[in-house]
Write a protein that holds these residues in place. Structure first.
Motif, PDB file in Angstrom:
ATOM      1  N   HIS A  85       0.822  -1.212   0.000  1.00  0.00           N
ATOM      2  CA  HIS A  85       0.000   0.000   0.000  1.00  0.00           C
ATOM      3  C   HIS A  85       0.856   1.262   0.000  1.00  0.00           C
ATOM      4  O   HIS A  85       0.462   2.280  -0.603  1.00  0.00           O
ATOM      5  N   ALA A  86       2.018   1.209   0.631  1.00  0.00           N
ATOM      6  CA  ALA A  86       2.913   2.374   0.616  1.00  0.00           C
ATOM      7  C   ALA A  86       3.378   2.671  -0.807  1.00  0.00           C
ATOM      8  O   ALA A  86       3.441   3.843  -1.223  1.00  0.00           O
ATOM      9  N   ILE A  87       3.704   1.634  -1.576  1.00  0.00           N
ATOM     10  CA  ILE A  87       4.149   1.857  -2.951  1.00  0.00           C
ATOM     11  C   ILE A  87       2.983   2.284  -3.833  1.00  0.00           C
ATOM     12  O   ILE A  87       3.130   3.144  -4.707  1.00  0.00           O
ATOM     13  N   ALA A  88       1.818   1.699  -3.596  1.00  0.00           N
ATOM     14  CA  ALA A  88       0.633   2.069  -4.388  1.00  0.00           C
ATOM     15  C   ALA A  88       0.296   3.540  -4.242  1.00  0.00           C
ATOM     16  O   ALA A  88      -0.266   4.147  -5.168  1.00  0.00           O
ATOM     17  N   GLU A  89       0.628   4.127  -3.106  1.00  0.00           N
ATOM     18  CA  GLU A  89       0.297   5.528  -2.851  1.00  0.00           C
ATOM     19  C   GLU A  89       1.315   6.508  -3.435  1.00  0.00           C
ATOM     20  O   GLU A  89       1.063   7.718  -3.459  1.00  0.00           O
ATOM     21  N   ARG A  90       2.428   6.010  -3.937  1.00  0.00           N
ATOM     22  CA  ARG A  90       3.430   6.906  -4.507  1.00  0.00           C
ATOM     23  C   ARG A  90       2.883   7.530  -5.795  1.00  0.00           C
ATOM     24  O   ARG A  90       2.332   6.831  -6.654  1.00  0.00           O
ATOM     25  N   PRO A  91       3.024   8.840  -5.972  1.00  0.00           N
ATOM     26  CA  PRO A  91       2.513   9.477  -7.195  1.00  0.00           C
ATOM     27  C   PRO A  91       3.070   8.858  -8.473  1.00  0.00           C
ATOM     28  O   PRO A  91       2.340   8.739  -9.469  1.00  0.00           O
ATOM     29  N   ALA A  92       4.339   8.465  -8.465  1.00  0.00           N
ATOM     30  CA  ALA A  92       4.929   7.882  -9.678  1.00  0.00           C
ATOM     31  C   ALA A  92       4.293   6.540 -10.013  1.00  0.00           C
ATOM     32  O   ALA A  92       4.101   6.207 -11.185  1.00  0.00           O
ATOM     33  N   THR A  93       3.966   5.752  -8.990  1.00  0.00           N
ATOM     34  CA  THR A  93       3.290   4.481  -9.233  1.00  0.00           C
ATOM     35  C   THR A  93       1.926   4.724  -9.862  1.00  0.00           C
ATOM     36  O   THR A  93       1.540   4.073 -10.840  1.00  0.00           O
ATOM     37  N   GLN A  94       1.209   5.676  -9.316  1.00  0.00           N
ATOM     38  CA  GLN A  94      -0.114   5.982  -9.856  1.00  0.00           C
ATOM     39  C   GLN A  94      -0.019   6.503 -11.286  1.00  0.00           C
ATOM     40  O   GLN A  94      -0.843   6.153 -12.151  1.00  0.00           O
ATOM     41  N   ALA A  95       0.997   7.312 -11.566  1.00  0.00           N
ATOM     42  CA  ALA A  95       1.181   7.825 -12.923  1.00  0.00           C
ATOM     43  C   ALA A  95       1.511   6.702 -13.894  1.00  0.00           C
ATOM     44  O   ALA A  95       1.019   6.682 -15.032  1.00  0.00           O
ATOM     45  N   ALA A  96       2.344   5.761 -13.450  1.00  0.00           N
ATOM     46  CA  ALA A  96       2.725   4.645 -14.322  1.00  0.00           C
ATOM     47  C   ALA A  96       1.511   3.797 -14.678  1.00  0.00           C
ATOM     48  O   ALA A  96       1.327   3.410 -15.846  1.00  0.00           O
TER      49      ALA A  96
END
Length: 233
Positions: A191-202
């Motif tokens: 969940h911490a990685i899912a919340e990263r803006p770059a992850t969401q952008a990818a």
């Protein structure tokens, strides 16, 4: 500028996650693997294993001719070294990242991939194969959960290419018949990685490129009927 030859698979997501984190300029060159575009001669010159992702870096460090690479782990390592980001410079820190990068490439990815195949795509259920790969995926989730018990990220305190490599293979955990509630450390990390803006952008880029990610019977024939003879160009 980097040309990214890409489709919306876990291995493809790894590279867009890195590129979005760093802001490196890139252009996506979609390779629709469900239509057999991975067998086009121009793509095979870059990726002789007829798999995505692949990149062509038109501005490599030190200048000179463009650099092309295939294999997602090699691409992540190359980009980390190019930018000096998401891999430590010290010997021990670098070794931690590399061993977990290769753990994903040699274990989590291939085993979860076979899980996907036998659980979702096999023309008839094969209980032995389903049990084998669902159980092995579960074992690997357990390895990652234990690893994350005393550190925020896979290689330690800092987010790295080891995390980027593993995360996309955990995204389809429900399809892999895995329950993140059984792995609380892994769940927290996920969940911490899912919340990263770059992850969401990818992942937003993925949704733009492949708006119908279902698997047709023709696509199954293309993807799962490959031999040396029928993929030769």
């Amino acid at each position: 500028m980097i040309d990214l030859y890409y489709w919306t698979t876990p291995n493809g997501h790894k590279v867009t996650m890195f590129l979005e984190e760093t802001g490196l300029p890139y252009t996506i060159k979609p390779v629709n693997i469900s239509k057999g575009e991975q067998f086009q001669p121009d793509f095979l010159k870059i990726a002789p294993n007829n798999r995505i992702p692949a990149i062509v870096d038109h501005a490599p460090a030190g200048g000179g001719a463009p650099v092309s690479l295939f294999e997602s782990g090699a691409i992540l390592l190359y980009l980390a070294e190019k930018t000096g980001r998401f891999i430590p410079s010290d010997l021990r820190g670098r070794a931690e990242v590399l061993q977990w990068l290769f753990w994903q490439m040699g274990g989590l990815g291939p085993m979860a991939g076979q899980n996907h195949h036998f659980v979702q795509y096999a023309p008839e259920p094969i209980p032995y194969a389903i049990d084998r790969y669902v159980n092995e995926t579960n074992r690997l989730y357990g390895v990652l959960d234990r690893r994350l018990a005393d550190r925020p990220f896979v290689a330690g305190e800092a987010y790295s290419i080891a995390d980027m490599a593993a995360y996309p293979w955990i995204v389809p955990h429900e399809r892999q018949r895995q329950n993140l509630d059984e792995h609380p450390n892994l769940k927290r990390w996920f969940h911490a990685i899912a919340e990263r803006p770059a992850t969401q952008a990818a992942y937003a880029r993925a949704a733009e490129i492949n708006q119908q990610p279902t698997m047709s019977e023709d696509a199954k024939t293309i993807l799962f009927g490959q031999t040396a003879a029928n993929t030769r160009r």
